[in-house]
Design an enzyme around this catalytic site. Structure first.
Site: not given
Ligand SMILES: C=C(OP(=O)(O)O)C(=O)O
Ligand SMILES: [Mg+2]
Length: 399
Positions: A42, A146, A155, A196, A232, A275, A301, A326, A354, A377
């Site tokens: 995503s 996911h 999530e 995940e 999330d 999130e 995010d 990230k 992650h 996370k």
């Molecule tokens: C971990 C996530 O998913 P992705 O790595 O698929 O963006 C997220 O959206 O926070």
């Molecule tokens: Mg996210």
């Protein structure tokens, strides 16, 4: 000496079975670092670019490796990352790929730490970093991008806010994950796992709230400390920009209705963390929601994509109270640390994260400790997730 003498790049598997980039760096005095890039499903529209691993490796070998080998010190992270940016020559790493860049950036940090004989968190955070360890946010039910045929919300997270230690929090999240599995079985709901390691049952969001609330309550009673719930929403994935609505399986919501819905959820379930409750372009909607809720962290995010320019935009209008960080969204450790520092200076909570596609790499556990981030996370179970969680346990023993 930390002068980089050799960079090796190869394709390895990530947790989805896709190819990703692994980098190895050797220094003049024999220091060694190995790191691998994760990958998102995503992904935010404004993330740095990650081409297929093979292409990224070929481009990095041509443009970046000759600029670093024999010329840059691995211990000088800013110079390593500046060399990567200069070699790439674009704003979004579309030449060498953010996957090549981040794996080289992280491998350099590890090689420097190895040369110095220090753990990575100490090399990155320095002698005078704080001594708090991050609380892990554990994904226990997941859907969205996911998992197929599961919840709309991406999530459902356990947030063990009362845990006396990071280690207790890690075990609590795994216990919530197990309790969710038992409650689903009691209800006769079969559940496989998503990308995940979270359960991915074919239930609606309402039932998922009930199940996760029951599981967090049960485990909180057992362990004797508070465990909240977080989300999330990954709302950009359900936003239909043409119609201006959020598409859920059974309904659709306008942006105003979405704000109302999330504010009500925050209230009803005492959510500690939400999130991406809105689309990645909706800085104003984020601000409205952040203003509406009192106790819930509103985290960007896809909104910020670990990018200081987008974070500055959000800070100007008070879009959020937290930022997801990230490293592969932006391409280097220096850029990720810049985002953390700008966030903290402006009162936002950094959450190191992650990706849904991961490897055994544990850099983010060290980054979270080095930057004193209050949260990390990185899932609740599954080998590529427990790699980071177990590293956190080891760090807690020695830090
Ligand atoms: C971990 C996530 O998913 P992705 O790595 O698929 O963006 C997220 O959206 O926070
Ligand atoms: Mg996210």
């Amino acid at each position: 000496m930390t002068l980089v003498t050799e960079i090796r790049l190869r394709e390895i598997l990530d947790s989805r079975g896709n190819a990703t980039v692994e980098a190895e760096i050797t220094t003049e005095s024999g220091g060694f670092g190995r790191a691998a890039a994760p990958s998102g499903a995503s992904t935010g529209a404004h993330e740095a670019t990650s081409p297929p691993a093979g292409e990224a490796i070929a481009a990095a070998r041509e443009h970046a490796v000759p600029r670093i080998e024999g010329q840059v010190y691995a211990g000088d992270q800013r110079s390593i990352d500046a060399a990567l940016r200069a070699a790439d020559g674009t704003d979004d790493f579309s030449t060498i790929g953010a996957n090549s860049a981040v794996s080289i950036s992280m491998a350099a940090a590890k090689a420097a730490a190895d040369t110095l004989g220090a753990p990575l968190y100490q090399h990155l955070g320095g002698a005078f970093r704080g001594d708090e360890l991050p609380t892990p946010l554990g994904n226990v039910i997941g859907g969205g991008e996911h998992a197929a045929d599961a919840t709309d919300i991406q999530e459902f997270l356990a947030v063990p806010i009362g845990a006396p230690s990071a280690t207790d929090a890690v075990f609590a999240n795994a216990a919530v994950h197990e309790a969710v599995g038992e409650i689903l079985a009691d209800r006769g709901v079969p559940a496989a796992k998503g990308d995940e390691g979270a359960w991915a049952p074919s239930i609606d969001d309402e039932e998922a709230f009930e199940v996760v609330a029951a599981a967090t309550d049960r485990v909180a009673d057992e362990v004797g400390f508070a465990i909240s719930m977080g989300l999330d929403v990954a709302a950009a994935e359900m936003y239909d920009a043409d119609d201006g609505v959020y598409q859920y399986s059974d309904t659709e919501r306008t942006p105003d209705e979405q704000i109302e819905y999330v504010a009500e959820l925050a209230d009803e379930y005492d959510l500690a963390y939400v999130e991406d409750p809105l689309d990645e372009e909706d800085f104003a909607g984020f601000a409205e929601l952040t203003d509406r809720v009192d106790e819930t962290l509103i985290c960007g995010d896809d909104l910020f994509v670990t990018n200081v320019e987008r974070l500055e935009r959000g800070i100007e209008v008070d879009s959020a109270s937290a930022i997801l960080v990230k490293p592969n969204q932006i391409g280097t450790l220096s850029d990720a640390v810049d985002a953390v520092e700008l966030a903290v200076e402006n009162g936002l909570t950094p959450v190191i994260s992650h990706r849904s596609g991961e490897t055994e790499d544990t850099t983010i556990a060290h980054l979270a400790v080095a930057t004193d981030a209050p949260f990390i996370k990185t899932g609740a179970v599954a080998g590529e997730r427990t790699a980071k969680l177990n590293e956190l346990i080891r760090i807690e023993e020695t830090a």
